[in-house]
Design an enzyme around this catalytic site. Structure first.
Site, PDB file in Angstrom:
ATOM      1  CG  HIS A  91     -85.339  29.963 -22.877  1.00  0.00           C
ATOM      2  ND1 HIS A  91     -84.564  29.964 -24.018  1.00  0.00           N
ATOM      3  CD2 HIS A  91     -85.351  31.243 -22.440  1.00  0.00           C
ATOM      4  CE1 HIS A  91     -84.122  31.199 -24.250  1.00  0.00           C
ATOM      5  NE2 HIS A  91     -84.592  31.984 -23.308  1.00  0.00           N
ATOM      6  CG  ASP A 121     -84.246  27.409 -26.235  1.00  0.00           C
ATOM      7  OD1 ASP A 121     -85.332  27.195 -25.655  1.00  0.00           O
ATOM      8  OD2 ASP A 121     -83.561  28.422 -26.044  1.00  0.00           O
ATOM      9  CB  SER A 195     -84.891  34.623 -25.199  1.00  0.00           C
ATOM     10  OG  SER A 195     -83.688  34.584 -24.478  1.00  0.00           O
TER      11      SER A 195
END
Length: 350
Positions: A91, A121, A195
């Site tokens: 993402h 992911d 992230s």
């Protein structure tokens, strides 16, 4: 003279004892100081953690390029090899038109997207530089709940930041974030921008890739999730070799049988998995599996957790033969199934 000679050994012994005691105290104090600081772990790991800047073009009209809007997204990544392979989240780089890596020494380098895997992911990038500060690899299978860890990333784009915490839980697999989940949970502060960053142990070794937070406000509330490094490296190896992750495919959905479910549906077993969907032309359909069947064992292992079975099937390669034991009605059966390659964008669980 004789009296002085008689006392000398005692004095020397006392002095030696005092020196030894002082040395022990100094060592203990040094150890205490070291244990109260994460600086050594940080110095080992931080050079390998990078900031990621992606440019995304959002077009407002179908034919009016002048109205296209450029936005800059921020994230983090980890240099895994000295020749420039970087792990991050899918993402972070999704829909990116360009990707720039900011290294620890302030160099900025344009990165190539090698491939990504939305189901976990994860994504793999490559920068064209040798002798990069690759991170030391840990072993996520040896991580225990209660272990102290550090999260390193670029929260909110303010720059590289280190937060500390512990492993709160392992094997979180029903969060609903990814298709295949096996998260490490931590209370180390993880915020937007973290992230793709590193979760490391106190040796400075990578044990996970920070992936998501559980939050009602968008900020850290002490519940963060990271993909274990063992899982991430398997995904990375496939992406580098094949350009994608090659997974086994069975083609069925099932739910865990509980005593309450067994009682309500009058099932012949109060454990196992109840099949509730079969994909047409899938290996499961070809093997004769039907909706309503109860699956008791796969490869001689009890099948009671649908999330674990999903990950197990996906971990096998196409062409692998599996043995399945089930119940239909009151009759038990056993069948062998050859797994196929999981279709692209396949939404079925197994």
């Amino acid at each position: 003279m004789n009296q002085k000679n008689a006392w000398s050994p005692l004095i020397l012994s006392a002095l030696a004892g005092a020196c030894i005691g002082l040395t022990v105290l100094l060592i203990q104090e040094k150890h205490k100081t070291t244990s109260d600081s994460y600086s050594t772990s940080v110095q080992i790991a931080t050079p390998s953690v990078v900031n990621i800047y992606t440019q995304v073009i959002q077009q407002k009209g179908l034919n009016d390029l002048d109205t296209a809007k450029h936005s800059i997204n921020l994230g983090s990544g980890v240099i895994v090899t000295k020749d420039g392979f970087i792990l991050t989240n899918h993402h972070v780089i999704q829909n990116a038109q360009s990707i720039v890596i900011a290294l620890h020494d302030d160099r900025r380098i344009k990165a190539q997207l090698i491939g990504s895997d939305p189901s976990t992911d994860l994504a793999v990038l490559k920068i064209p530089h040798l002798n990069l500060p690759s991170i030391k690899m840990g072993d996520s299978s040896k991580v225990s709940v209660g272990d102290r860890i550090l999260a390193i990333g670029n929260p909110f784009g303010i720059g590289q930041t280190v937060t500390a915490g512990i492993i709160s839980a392992k094997g979180r697999n029903s969060i609903g974030l990814n298709t295949y989940e096996n998260f490490l949970q931590t209370d180390a502060a993880i915020n937007p921008g973290n992230s793709g960053g590193a979760l490391v142990n106190l040796k400075g070794e990578l044990i996970g890739i920070s992936s998501a937070i559980y939050s009602s406000s968008g900020g850290s509330q002490g519940i963060g999730f990271a993909t274990p490094v063992d899982d991430a490296m398997e995904v990375m190896t496939d992406i580098i070799q094949y350009g994608e992750v090659i997974r086994g495919y069975l083609g069925m959905e099932a739910q865990k049988i509980t005593p309450l479910l067994a009682d309500n549906l009058s099932l012949p077993s109060n454990h196992g998995l109840l099949v509730n969907d079969i994909t047409k032309e899938s290996p499961a359909e070809k093997a004769g599996i039907e909706v309503g069947d109860i699956i008791l064992e796969i490869n001689n292992t009890p099948s009671e957790d649908p999330f674990q079975i999903r990950r197990f099937i996906a971990s096998l390669k196409p062409g692998t033969h599996i043995s399945l034991v089930g119940i239909r009605g009151l009759q038990s059966y056993q069948t062998n199934i050859t797994l196929e390659k999981q279709p692209a964008m396949q939404r079925i669980n197994y």
